[in-house]
Enzyme design. Structure first.
Site, PDB file in Angstrom:
ATOM      1  N   LYS A  71      -1.229  -0.997  -4.273  1.00  0.00           N
ATOM      2  CA  LYS A  71      -2.373  -0.134  -3.940  1.00  0.00           C
ATOM      3  C   LYS A  71      -1.887   1.299  -3.859  1.00  0.00           C
ATOM      4  CE  LYS A  71      -4.790   0.195   0.402  1.00  0.00           C
ATOM      5  NZ  LYS A  71      -5.583  -0.553   1.408  1.00  0.00           N
TER       6      LYS A  71
ATOM      7  N   ASP B 264      -7.041   3.359  -3.367  1.00  0.00           N
ATOM      8  CA  ASP B 264      -7.766   3.442  -2.083  1.00  0.00           C
ATOM      9  C   ASP B 264      -7.943   4.913  -1.732  1.00  0.00           C
ATOM     10  OD1 ASP B 264      -8.857   3.187   0.444  1.00  0.00           O
ATOM     11  OD2 ASP B 264      -7.168   2.084   1.316  1.00  0.00           O
TER      12      ASP B 264
ATOM     13  N   ASP C 253     -13.805  -1.162   2.786  1.00  0.00           N
ATOM     14  CA  ASP C 253     -12.907  -1.318   3.932  1.00  0.00           C
ATOM     15  C   ASP C 253     -13.656  -0.758   5.149  1.00  0.00           C
ATOM     16  OD1 ASP C 253     -10.945  -0.961   5.892  1.00  0.00           O
ATOM     17  OD2 ASP C 253      -9.511   0.089   4.633  1.00  0.00           O
TER      18      ASP C 253
ATOM     19  N   LYS D 119     -10.160  -6.602   7.793  1.00  0.00           N
ATOM     20  CA  LYS D 119      -9.158  -6.284   8.818  1.00  0.00           C
ATOM     21  C   LYS D 119      -9.744  -6.740  10.139  1.00  0.00           C
ATOM     22  CE  LYS D 119      -7.539  -2.041   6.524  1.00  0.00           C
ATOM     23  NZ  LYS D 119      -7.551  -0.566   6.578  1.00  0.00           N
TER      24      LYS D 119
ATOM     25  N   GLU E 158     -10.981   1.143  -3.588  1.00  0.00           N
ATOM     26  CA  GLU E 158     -11.342   0.881  -2.195  1.00  0.00           C
ATOM     27  C   GLU E 158     -11.961   2.114  -1.539  1.00  0.00           C
ATOM     28  OE1 GLU E 158      -8.056  -1.021  -0.221  1.00  0.00           O
ATOM     29  OE2 GLU E 158      -8.823  -0.583   1.784  1.00  0.00           O
TER      30      GLU E 158
ATOM     31  N   LYS F 111      -2.776   5.110  -2.885  1.00  0.00           N
ATOM     32  CA  LYS F 111      -3.688   5.981  -2.144  1.00  0.00           C
ATOM     33  C   LYS F 111      -4.008   7.197  -2.999  1.00  0.00           C
ATOM     34  CE  LYS F 111      -3.933   3.806   1.879  1.00  0.00           C
ATOM     35  NZ  LYS F 111      -5.198   3.409   2.532  1.00  0.00           N
TER      36      LYS F 111
ATOM     37  N   SER G 106       0.862  -1.175   0.000  1.00  0.00           N
ATOM     38  CA  SER G 106       0.000   0.000   0.000  1.00  0.00           C
ATOM     39  C   SER G 106       0.899   1.225   0.000  1.00  0.00           C
ATOM     40  CB  SER G 106      -0.893  -0.033   1.245  1.00  0.00           C
ATOM     41  OG  SER G 106      -1.638   1.151   1.357  1.00  0.00           O
TER      42      SER G 106
ATOM     43  N   GLY H  77      -4.401  -4.083   6.015  1.00  0.00           N
ATOM     44  CA  GLY H  77      -3.374  -3.840   7.025  1.00  0.00           C
ATOM     45  C   GLY H  77      -3.577  -2.497   7.686  1.00  0.00           C
TER      46      GLY H  77
HETATM   47  O1  OSB Z   1      -7.149   2.170   4.316  1.00  0.00           O
HETATM   48  O2  OSB Z   1      -6.152   0.328   4.206  1.00  0.00           O
HETATM   49  C1  OSB Z   1      -6.224   1.458   4.661  1.00  0.00           C
HETATM   50  C2  OSB Z   1      -3.182   2.157   6.876  1.00  0.00           C
HETATM   51  C3  OSB Z   1      -3.761   2.885   7.886  1.00  0.00           C
HETATM   52  C4  OSB Z   1      -5.104   3.171   7.819  1.00  0.00           C
HETATM   53  C5  OSB Z   1      -5.871   2.723   6.737  1.00  0.00           C
HETATM   54  C6  OSB Z   1      -5.292   1.971   5.735  1.00  0.00           C
HETATM   55  C7  OSB Z   1      -3.923   1.712   5.781  1.00  0.00           C
HETATM   56  C8  OSB Z   1      -3.193   1.010   4.734  1.00  0.00           C
HETATM   57  C9  OSB Z   1      -1.894   0.355   5.168  1.00  0.00           C
HETATM   58  O3  OSB Z   1      -3.517   0.995   3.578  1.00  0.00           O
HETATM   59  C10 OSB Z   1      -1.710  -1.019   4.693  1.00  0.00           C
HETATM   60  C11 OSB Z   1      -0.522  -1.676   5.385  1.00  0.00           C
HETATM   61  O4  OSB Z   1      -0.593  -1.968   6.589  1.00  0.00           O
HETATM   62  O5  OSB Z   1       0.486  -1.877   4.703  1.00  0.00           O
HETATM   63 MG    MG Z   2      -8.398   1.095   3.020  1.00  0.00          MG
END
Ligand code: OSB
Ligand code: MG
Length: 371
Positions: free
Chosen positions: A163, A191, A241, A265, A216, A165, A137, A293
């Site tokens: 992924k 995401d 999510d 999660k 996402e 952001k 991510s 995660g």
């Molecule tokens: O939206 O998935 C998410 C981290 C903190 C809060 C929200 C998210 C995330 C990540 C991190 O995308 C994924 C990872 O732990 O590598």
């Molecule tokens: Mg997410």
């Protein structure tokens, strides 16, 4: 049978190798709550609470979780005879919400049960995979060029999913640059962490031409109805999510058509029992799931790896190796990625990693023993 004697809560500070920026905030150093659960038999297991420092992902924070665990949740389980973590009504009766706090306690019980039975956690949960596929991510970058560099490095490093952001102003141009550089078949997704509304969804429609595996959580953190409206307008599957906080919300997603994929999660849904229930429901309804995660340490990662070994986790998870996050993790061995982009599911009893207790103690900024 479990009877907890103590739960020791610790807060550690663990600096990320680089700041992680999402549409709702940035984190440079994780404040992580760790739980050490001790059974009257002397068996010990560690777990991790995934709540962040601020309530930008869900209403919980490490401080609300600390309060919930010490004041309400630990007293519910300490000293009680608990048949198995699969049946744990203690944490639910008349305590609304606080899912990440509940999950930290519940997951610790699974870790303890696996340790006491001498079984790998994955086996206790019904896992079938020997290795799990790994994704990365990537936080919001300063420019499309910077993103391209990161995406290409991730693909070259073997990651099976990348992924990206996004947020308004850092979306179509960024993702198009990544797609152009990586080629039409690269496993890319986006995401948004709630950065859009139905009124500014044009850029999401523009992403439809970029061949993403999924988008996402584009809309509000607790929304299902508007996501259904958006999904009707998009060809790209929506993955939820934040909105999926229970089995019931996953059922609602399917009933309403709010999305076609679920990011599971365990912290977000109150633990592993709920995660497995969502997995089972999705598997029998043709909904692919993958393990998300929350920038976990090696302890939380152990639970995610075990969960992702279940057969319905058919897409790569945000379960990256330790070195993607930390100069040094708090477990041995650290989590590593194979040359073909997987993490091996441990075959040893319990979590499959040892907690480096000395290092944890050195990183601890507060500690509270519930007994
Ligand atoms: O939206 O998935 C998410 C981290 C903190 C809060 C929200 C998210 C995330 C990540 C991190 O995308 C994924 C990872 O732990 O590598
Ligand atoms: Mg997410």
């Amino acid at each position: 049978m479990i009877r907890l004697e103590t739960i020791t809560l610790r807060e550690i500070r663990l600096p990320l190798k680089e700041p992680f920026r999402i549409s709702s905030g940035v984190v440079s150093e994780r404040r992580i709550a760790l739980l050490e659960l001790r059974d009257v038999s002397g068996a010990v297991a560690w777990s991790e609470c995934v709540a962040g420092e601020t309530p930008n992902y869900s209403p919980e924070t490490i401080d609300t979780a600390w309060h919930a665990i010490t004041e309400w949740l630990a007293p519910r389980v300490l000293g009680h005879e608990i048949e198995a973590p699969a049946v744990l009504p203690h944490l639910e009766q008349d305590i609304r919400g606080h899912l990440m706090a509940k999950a930290a306690v519940e997951m610790g019980m699974w870790g303890l049960e696996a340790t006491m039975l001498g079984l790998p956690l994955s086996q206790l949960l019904g896992g079938t995979r020997r290795e799990i596929e790994v994704g990365i991510s990537l936080g919001i970058q300063s420019s499309p060029e910077a993103l391209v560099t990161r995406v290409m490095a991730a693909l070259a490093g073997g990651y099976r999913k990348v992924k990206i952001k996004i947020q308004p102003g850092a979306d179509v141009e960024y993702v198009r640059a990544a797609r152009t550089a990586a080629g039409p078949d690269a496993p890319l997704m986006a995401d948004a962490n709630n950065a859009y509304t139905l009124d500014n969804a044009e850029s999401l429609a523009a992403l439809d031409d970029l061949g993403l595996m999924m988008i996402e959580q584009p809309l509000a953190w607790d929304d299902l109805v508007r996501h259904a409206e958006l999904q009707r307008r998009l060809r790209t599957p929506i993955c939820l999510d934040e909105s999926i906080t229970s089995l019931e919300r996953a059922q609602d997603m399917v009933a309403l058509g709010s999305g076609r994929i679920v990011n599971i999660k365990p912290g977000r849904v109150g633990g592993l029992a709920a995660s497995v229930a969502i997995h089972d429901f999705c598997a029998s309804n043709g909904i692919p799931v993958w393990c998300g995660g929350m920038l976990e340490s090696g302890i939380g990662r152990a639970y995610n790896v075990a969960l992702a070994s279940l057969p319905g986790f058919v897409k790569p998870g945000d379960v990256s190796p330790s070195a993607r996050y930390w100069e040094r993790d708090i477990v041995t061995p650290e989590w590593t990625m194979t040359d073909h982009g997987t993490i091996m599911v441990p075959k040893t009893a319990g979590l499959g990693v040892e907690v480096d207790v000395e290092r944890v103690e050195a990183l601890t900024v507060r500690k509270h023993r519930c007994s």
